[in-house]
Enzyme design. Structure first.
Site, PDB file in Angstrom:
ATOM      1  CG  ASP A  41       3.319   4.839  10.871  1.00  0.00           C
ATOM      2  OD1 ASP A  41       3.988   4.420   9.911  1.00  0.00           O
ATOM      3  OD2 ASP A  41       2.381   4.204  11.391  1.00  0.00           O
ATOM      4  CD  GLU A  42       8.517   7.034  14.662  1.00  0.00           C
ATOM      5  OE1 GLU A  42       8.644   6.639  13.483  1.00  0.00           O
ATOM      6  OE2 GLU A  42       8.646   6.286  15.649  1.00  0.00           O
ATOM      7  CE  LYS A  77      10.392   5.167  10.400  1.00  0.00           C
ATOM      8  NZ  LYS A  77       9.061   5.306  10.990  1.00  0.00           N
ATOM      9  N   GLY A  78      10.289   9.078   6.400  1.00  0.00           N
ATOM     10  CA  GLY A  78      10.441   9.213   4.948  1.00  0.00           C
ATOM     11  C   GLY A  78      10.682  10.656   4.549  1.00  0.00           C
ATOM     12  CE  LYS A  79       8.888  17.692   5.878  1.00  0.00           C
ATOM     13  NZ  LYS A  79       7.920  18.756   6.044  1.00  0.00           N
ATOM     14  CG  ASN A 127       7.516  -4.229   8.605  1.00  0.00           C
ATOM     15  OD1 ASN A 127       8.345  -3.931   7.761  1.00  0.00           O
ATOM     16  ND2 ASN A 127       7.844  -4.559   9.839  1.00  0.00           N
ATOM     17  CG  HIS A 133       9.381   4.863   5.298  1.00  0.00           C
ATOM     18  ND1 HIS A 133      10.722   4.650   5.442  1.00  0.00           N
ATOM     19  CD2 HIS A 133       8.790   4.226   6.341  1.00  0.00           C
ATOM     20  CE1 HIS A 133      10.931   3.913   6.527  1.00  0.00           C
ATOM     21  NE2 HIS A 133       9.767   3.636   7.081  1.00  0.00           N
ATOM     22  NE  ARG A 150      20.436 -21.410  12.964  1.00  0.00           N
ATOM     23  CZ  ARG A 150      20.939 -22.226  13.881  1.00  0.00           C
ATOM     24  NH1 ARG A 150      22.213 -22.534  13.847  1.00  0.00           N
ATOM     25  NH2 ARG A 150      20.182 -22.737  14.813  1.00  0.00           N
ATOM     26  CG  ASP A 209       0.965  20.453  10.422  1.00  0.00           C
ATOM     27  OD1 ASP A 209       2.015  19.831  10.659  1.00  0.00           O
ATOM     28  OD2 ASP A 209       0.067  20.014   9.679  1.00  0.00           O
ATOM     29  N   GLY A 227       4.130  20.537   7.939  1.00  0.00           N
ATOM     30  CA  GLY A 227       3.267  20.068   6.857  1.00  0.00           C
ATOM     31  C   GLY A 227       3.987  18.942   6.127  1.00  0.00           C
TER      32      GLY A 227
HETATM   33  P1  GDP Z   1       7.153   7.092   8.255  1.00  0.00           P
HETATM   34  O1  GDP Z   1       6.697   5.692   8.213  1.00  0.00           O
HETATM   35  O2  GDP Z   1       7.913   7.406   9.509  1.00  0.00           O
HETATM   36  O3  GDP Z   1       7.911   7.550   7.046  1.00  0.00           O
HETATM   37  O4  GDP Z   1       5.821   7.980   8.344  1.00  0.00           O
HETATM   38  P2  GDP Z   1       4.477   7.778   7.469  1.00  0.00           P
HETATM   39  O5  GDP Z   1       4.754   8.172   6.081  1.00  0.00           O
HETATM   40  O6  GDP Z   1       3.913   6.429   7.713  1.00  0.00           O
HETATM   41  O7  GDP Z   1       3.499   8.789   8.201  1.00  0.00           O
HETATM   42  C1  GDP Z   1       3.760  10.155   8.268  1.00  0.00           C
HETATM   43  C2  GDP Z   1       2.591  10.907   7.613  1.00  0.00           C
HETATM   44  O8  GDP Z   1       2.636  12.255   7.993  1.00  0.00           O
HETATM   45  C3  GDP Z   1       2.659  10.909   6.113  1.00  0.00           C
HETATM   46  O9  GDP Z   1       1.356  10.875   5.597  1.00  0.00           O
HETATM   47  C4  GDP Z   1       3.332  12.243   5.782  1.00  0.00           C
HETATM   48  O10 GDP Z   1       3.010  12.740   4.494  1.00  0.00           O
HETATM   49  C5  GDP Z   1       2.743  13.115   6.842  1.00  0.00           C
HETATM   50  N1  GDP Z   1       3.576  14.234   7.314  1.00  0.00           N
HETATM   51  C6  GDP Z   1       4.924  14.302   7.422  1.00  0.00           C
HETATM   52  N2  GDP Z   1       5.295  15.436   8.031  1.00  0.00           N
HETATM   53  C7  GDP Z   1       4.162  16.112   8.295  1.00  0.00           C
HETATM   54  C8  GDP Z   1       3.867  17.364   8.941  1.00  0.00           C
HETATM   55  O11 GDP Z   1       4.743  18.071   9.417  1.00  0.00           O
HETATM   56  N3  GDP Z   1       2.556  17.725   9.039  1.00  0.00           N
HETATM   57  C9  GDP Z   1       1.548  16.948   8.560  1.00  0.00           C
HETATM   58  N4  GDP Z   1       0.301  17.395   8.711  1.00  0.00           N
HETATM   59  N5  GDP Z   1       1.779  15.761   7.949  1.00  0.00           N
HETATM   60  C10 GDP Z   1       3.064  15.350   7.843  1.00  0.00           C
HETATM   61  P1  IMO Z   2       7.083   2.539   9.478  1.00  0.00           P
HETATM   62  O1  IMO Z   2       8.463   2.209   8.942  1.00  0.00           O
HETATM   63  C1  IMO Z   2       4.010   1.702  12.467  1.00  0.00           C
HETATM   64  C2  IMO Z   2       3.725  -2.426  13.895  1.00  0.00           C
HETATM   65  C3  IMO Z   2       2.476  -3.207  13.537  1.00  0.00           C
HETATM   66  C4  IMO Z   2       2.379  -4.122  14.744  1.00  0.00           C
HETATM   67  C5  IMO Z   2       3.846  -4.428  15.039  1.00  0.00           C
HETATM   68  C6  IMO Z   2       4.346  -5.729  14.444  1.00  0.00           C
HETATM   69  O2  IMO Z   2       6.133   2.979   8.429  1.00  0.00           O
HETATM   70  O3  IMO Z   2       7.196   3.453  10.645  1.00  0.00           O
HETATM   71  P2  IMO Z   2       4.954  -6.521  11.979  1.00  0.00           P
HETATM   72  O4  IMO Z   2       4.132  -6.564  10.734  1.00  0.00           O
HETATM   73  O5  IMO Z   2       6.182  -5.689  11.867  1.00  0.00           O
HETATM   74  O6  IMO Z   2       5.251  -7.879  12.529  1.00  0.00           O
HETATM   75  O7  IMO Z   2       3.984  -5.806  13.072  1.00  0.00           O
HETATM   76  O8  IMO Z   2       4.587  -3.348  14.511  1.00  0.00           O
HETATM   77  N1  IMO Z   2       4.439  -1.836  12.736  1.00  0.00           N
HETATM   78  C7  IMO Z   2       4.446  -0.538  12.441  1.00  0.00           C
HETATM   79  N2  IMO Z   2       3.782   0.494  13.005  1.00  0.00           N
HETATM   80  N3  IMO Z   2       4.873   1.925  11.451  1.00  0.00           N
HETATM   81  C8  IMO Z   2       5.563   0.912  10.896  1.00  0.00           C
HETATM   82  O9  IMO Z   2       6.526   1.101   9.959  1.00  0.00           O
HETATM   83  C9  IMO Z   2       5.330  -0.404  11.359  1.00  0.00           C
HETATM   84  N4  IMO Z   2       5.801  -1.610  11.018  1.00  0.00           N
HETATM   85  C10 IMO Z   2       5.253  -2.479  11.880  1.00  0.00           C
HETATM   86  O10 IMO Z   2       1.358  -2.375  13.410  1.00  0.00           O
HETATM   87  O11 IMO Z   2       1.862  -3.421  15.848  1.00  0.00           O
HETATM   88 MG    MG Z   3       4.906   4.574   8.091  1.00  0.00          MG
END
Ligand code: GDP
Ligand code: IMO
Ligand code: MG
Length: 429
Positions: free
Chosen positions: A13-14, A16-18, A38, A41, A143, A333, A415
């Protein structure tokens, strides 16, 4: 030619999608190569928010070819639902999406096993997303009970599903009473999915090898984060694939020699969903503040994310592991209101300081973070578009991250929108 990897360096959830969406400007092909539904993005532009779990984040640019490669585990029903909801919102999904015939298929028994194991282990559970990810990868490695997407188009599918459903019913009944999968209805459901997905399913290894050899530019979209890597993450509190940069080649079929750049994506702080050690976790009102301001609730499961200070020991480790060239620092931010910020620069264990990241989670549980304390900037920064415009304390915070992690910062996000981005090529060079 550019082959760029976008890799999360924390526990997922860093944002990455953005970053992937932003970089699609410079790439012709975007590839998901591990993980499955799982992942969640988020891509935001205009006043629209899209959440993707299987479809690559390149789908919003019509010129981009999106690929779900062999290393991904696919639930065909989830994928079709995602495709349909994108189409309903006016996003074109047709020949621009290819799915590997080698990708493994998630079945109802995978989801059931995920659910049962999480229930059996209670508080000690990994706390998975309950999408059947681990059980599906387990069957891939085992397998005998695995079915790949390409198998859905072969003769004998009904008999194969019947045999596996029978075996799975027996195996899972041992965990929790009587489980009886209905092979005929599962067969019909999956045969129908297969028909709908037929135009997309192909040998993506061949496609990607030819693209790389022809010098086309490819963007690899990592799911999860490096600390959730099955081999190098905080085992067993990890996911079941190589979610660090090390997973790109096996998951896509592209040899390492074609990769020209790795971008490591980090939050300006740390979050984690599910179980497992988290040395810099804040269980107080600061953690709560970050959760609310950052809207830190799971994209897939809506679980509140655990929040904490930036952990430079963990990120330095994952940046080295993933071969990171540059950092993208996201959600800066979110920290704007805090008067004082902390960055973990070392761990103390048994009175000794170290910057090594432990290989065993029991040791990670015992570490005490050693913090640098920095003043906050206490100004809104969403409007900022250049490094120079950032408050001095925000610059100092970023510089400290850069120094401790040992990699230059090339992108700063202030943002969620595409536009809320600072490109900072000078910082750290
Ligand atoms: P991903 O799984 O790595 O793609 O990340 P997620 O989408 O799960 O979580 C990132 C969240 O942060 C999303 O809700 C984005 O819309 C939001 N986001 C991305 N960049 C920023 C930022 O610079 N500031 C804020 N406030 N939100 C952001
Ligand atoms: P994105 O791509 C954050 C976490 C789960 C759990 C562990 C194992 O959006 O960054 P799983 O269902 O994969 O067997 O769960 O990994 N987890 C994530 N946490 N972002 C994700 O994906 C995750 N995908 C799995 O919460 O701790
Ligand atoms: Mg995510």
């Amino acid at each position: 030619m550019a082959c760029t990897c976008v890799i999360g360096l924390q526990w997922g959830d860093e944002a990455k999608g953005k970053i992937v969406d932003l970089l699609t400007d410079q790439h012709e092909i975007v590839v998901r190569y591990q993980g499955g539904p799982n992942a969640g993005h988020t891509v935001v532009f205009g006043n629209q928010t899209f959440k993707l779990s299987l479809v690559p984040s390149g789908i919003f640019r019509p010129h981009v070819q999106c690929v779900i490669a062999n290393g991904v585990v696919v639930h065909p029903g989830v994928l079709l639902q995602e495709i349909n909801s994108l189409r309903e919102r006016g996003v074109e999904v047709g020949a621009n999406l290819l799915v590997s015939d080698r990708a493994h298929v998630i079945f109802p028994w995978h989801i059931e096993e995920d659910r049962l194991l999480n229930a059996v282990f209670g508080g000690e559970a990994i706390g998975t997303t309950l999408r059947g990810i681990g059980p599906c990868y387990k069957d891939k490695a085992g397998r005998s009970l695995a079915i790949r997407l390409g198998d859905l188009y072969r003769p004998g599918l009904r008999e194969r599903i019947e045999r596996i459903a029978r075996t799975k019913s027996l195996m899972l009944s041992g965990l929790n009473g009587k489980i009886d999968f209905d092979p005929e209805s599962i067969y019909r459901e999956y045969a129908d999915y297969a028909e709908q997905l037929r135009p997309h399913v192909t040998d993506t290894t061949k496609f990607l090898l030819e693209a790389a050899e022809a010098g086309r530019s490819i963007l690899f979209e990592g799911a999860q984060g490096s600390l959730l890597d099955i081999d190098h993450g905080t085992f067993p509190y990890v996911t079941s694939s190589n979610s660090s940069g090390l997973g790109v080649t096996a998951g896509s079929g592209i040899p390492a020699k074609y990769i020209t750049k790795v971008i490591g994506v980090i939050k300006a702080y740390t979050t984690r969903v599910g179980g497992g050690p988290f040395p810099t976790e804040l269980t107080n009102e600061i953690g709560q503040h970050i959760r609310e301001r950052g809207n830190e609730y799971g994209t897939v499961t809506r679980r509140p994310r655990r929040c904490g200070w930036f952990d430079a020991v963990a990120v330095r480790y994952s940046a080295r592991l993933s071969g990171v060239d540059e950092l993208a620092v996201m959600l800066l931010d979110v920290l704007s209101e805090l008067p004082e910020l902390r960055i973990c620069r070392a761990y103390e264990i048994d009175g000794v300081q170290t910057t090594d990241f432990p290989s065993h989670t029991d040791d990670l549980r015992l570490v005490q973070p050693v913090y640098d304390v920095l003043p906050g900037w206490q100004k809104e920064i969403r409007h900022v578009r250049s490094f120079d415009e950032l408050p001095a304390n925000a610059k100092a915070y970023l510089n400290r991250i850069r120094e401790l992690v040992g990699r230059p910062i090339s992108i700063i996000s202030v943002g969620p929108d595409r536009l809320d981005t600072v490109f900072a090529p000078a910082l750290g060079n």
